[in-house]
Write a protein that holds these residues in place. Sequence first.
Motif, PDB file in Angstrom:
ATOM      1  N   LYS A 245       9.391   1.761   3.505  1.00 50.87           N
ATOM      2  CA  LYS A 245      10.504   0.831   3.293  1.00 50.87           C
ATOM      3  C   LYS A 245      11.549   1.430   2.356  1.00 50.87           C
ATOM      4  CE  LYS A 245      11.527  -3.893   1.727  1.00 50.87           C
ATOM      5  NZ  LYS A 245      10.960  -5.146   1.175  1.00 50.87           N
TER       6      LYS A 245
ATOM      7  N   PRO B 282      -0.895  -7.730  -1.665  1.00 49.21           N
ATOM      8  CA  PRO B 282      -0.050  -7.752  -0.459  1.00 49.21           C
ATOM      9  C   PRO B 282       1.430  -7.780  -0.816  1.00 49.21           C
ATOM     10  CG  PRO B 282      -1.825  -9.375  -0.308  1.00 49.21           C
ATOM     11  CD  PRO B 282      -1.839  -8.865  -1.711  1.00 49.21           C
ATOM     12  N   LEU B 283       2.247  -7.203   0.069  1.00 49.88           N
ATOM     13  CA  LEU B 283       3.690  -7.153  -0.169  1.00 49.88           C
ATOM     14  C   LEU B 283       4.344  -8.490   0.116  1.00 49.88           C
ATOM     15  CD1 LEU B 283       4.497  -3.659   1.384  1.00 49.88           C
ATOM     16  CD2 LEU B 283       3.743  -4.237  -0.920  1.00 49.88           C
ATOM     17  N   THR B 284       3.763  -9.287   1.011  1.00 50.49           N
ATOM     18  CA  THR B 284       4.275 -10.616   1.315  1.00 50.49           C
ATOM     19  C   THR B 284       3.146 -11.623   1.097  1.00 50.49           C
ATOM     20  OG1 THR B 284       3.734 -10.332   3.662  1.00 50.49           O
ATOM     21  CG2 THR B 284       5.975  -9.776   2.973  1.00 50.49           C
ATOM     22  N   PRO B 285       3.454 -12.840   0.664  1.00 50.32           N
ATOM     23  CA  PRO B 285       2.405 -13.823   0.372  1.00 50.32           C
ATOM     24  C   PRO B 285       1.558 -14.126   1.604  1.00 50.32           C
ATOM     25  CG  PRO B 285       4.517 -14.532  -0.528  1.00 50.32           C
ATOM     26  CD  PRO B 285       4.812 -13.349   0.337  1.00 50.32           C
ATOM     27  N   GLU B 286       0.252 -14.250   1.409  1.00 50.43           N
ATOM     28  CA  GLU B 286      -0.679 -14.678   2.442  1.00 50.43           C
ATOM     29  C   GLU B 286      -1.009 -16.127   2.142  1.00 50.43           C
ATOM     30  OE1 GLU B 286      -3.180 -15.874   3.912  1.00 50.43           O
ATOM     31  OE2 GLU B 286      -3.515 -14.545   5.591  1.00 50.43           O
TER      32      GLU B 286
ATOM     33  N   TYR C 195      -0.691  -1.058   2.350  1.00 46.73           N
ATOM     34  CA  TYR C 195       0.435  -1.556   1.562  1.00 46.73           C
ATOM     35  C   TYR C 195       1.214  -0.392   0.944  1.00 46.73           C
ATOM     36  CZ  TYR C 195      -2.213  -5.950   1.838  1.00 46.73           C
ATOM     37  OH  TYR C 195      -2.895  -7.056   2.291  1.00 46.73           O
TER      38      TYR C 195
ATOM     39  N   ARG D 115       3.529   1.261   3.412  1.00 47.71           N
ATOM     40  CA  ARG D 115       4.677   0.392   3.705  1.00 47.71           C
ATOM     41  C   ARG D 115       5.714   0.446   2.583  1.00 47.71           C
ATOM     42  NH1 ARG D 115       1.256  -4.953   5.513  1.00 47.71           N
ATOM     43  NH2 ARG D 115      -0.241  -3.835   6.838  1.00 47.71           N
TER      44      ARG D 115
ATOM     45  N   SER E  15       1.683 -15.844  -5.876  1.00 46.19           N
ATOM     46  CA  SER E  15       1.680 -16.879  -4.847  1.00 46.19           C
ATOM     47  C   SER E  15       1.639 -18.230  -5.526  1.00 46.19           C
ATOM     48  CB  SER E  15       0.471 -16.720  -3.916  1.00 46.19           C
ATOM     49  OG  SER E  15      -0.717 -16.995  -4.619  1.00 46.19           O
TER      50      SER E  15
END
Length: 302
Positions: free
Chosen positions: A207, A149-153, A200, A203, A299
Amino acid sequence: MDFQTLSAFLAVADAGSFSAAGERLFLSQPAISKRIATLEAGLDQPLFDRIGRRVTLTDAGRALLPYARRALDDLEDARRALTHLRGAASGRLTVGTSHHIGLHRLPAVLRQFTRRHPQVDLDLSFMDSEQACEAVAAGRLELGIVTLPLTPEPRLHTELIWPDPLAVVVGVDHPLAHAGSVVLQDLAAHPAVLPDHQTYTHRIVRKALASHGLTPHVRLATNYLETLKMLVGIGLGWSVLPASMLDASLRPLTLPGLQLSRTLGMVWHQRRTRSQAAEAMITLLRTQQPASASAVSLSPGM
């Protein structure tokens, strides 16, 4: 309530269908229906509304859902804790991975794993990385081997295994293949074939182009990178593919100011006890890491 009836309840709730739930649990539809009827009788409340072929949760079903998930998660954690005491990697390991990783990164890993741990029943599901991450977060899979993932889950621990540089590519007969110097504005003037906007990889591309004030014109979207490679090769548009997929049917473009990359790795639930089988797979995957990435985690904590 027992493990079997709760498993049937969750399978129907997730699948929205008694027959699909039966396929997931390797049971007949009547067997699933009987378990749900037993659960509803014990609770003295209907858990599902059955309208034609549609099955939806009632208010009572929605209230029970989080408790049922928690109860089964606790039972699974207890099973894994007992497995740890025995010390041997055995049982069932559920893994989700993308088609690209399954084709290009995992064959040697899976060969080693099955040879080293013959007592493990490996349940491998192919799906989009986004779906695999959600399935791990929801407890339906123990391990995901995915585009990270591009941002932490918050529910997931993620760990980098393979850096995956990306290349902007066109077919050998595409106008940009012989254009000499190419700039981003040239690229944006031609249609693209890309993964779906929810992925992902899409995106990452959108971006990067947006930072230059550009938006790709997507002619066609598909999440299978091998299919995208074919579509580029026949001249349907430009795309972004892993550099490892380049061959004579493609022409990579050098674009000043644009460098694209994604990361491939593994994810597991932050708060679940990992089975011995999962630990064995994680240990084996870590041997695939480049030396510079061996200690990288995307993470916090475990």
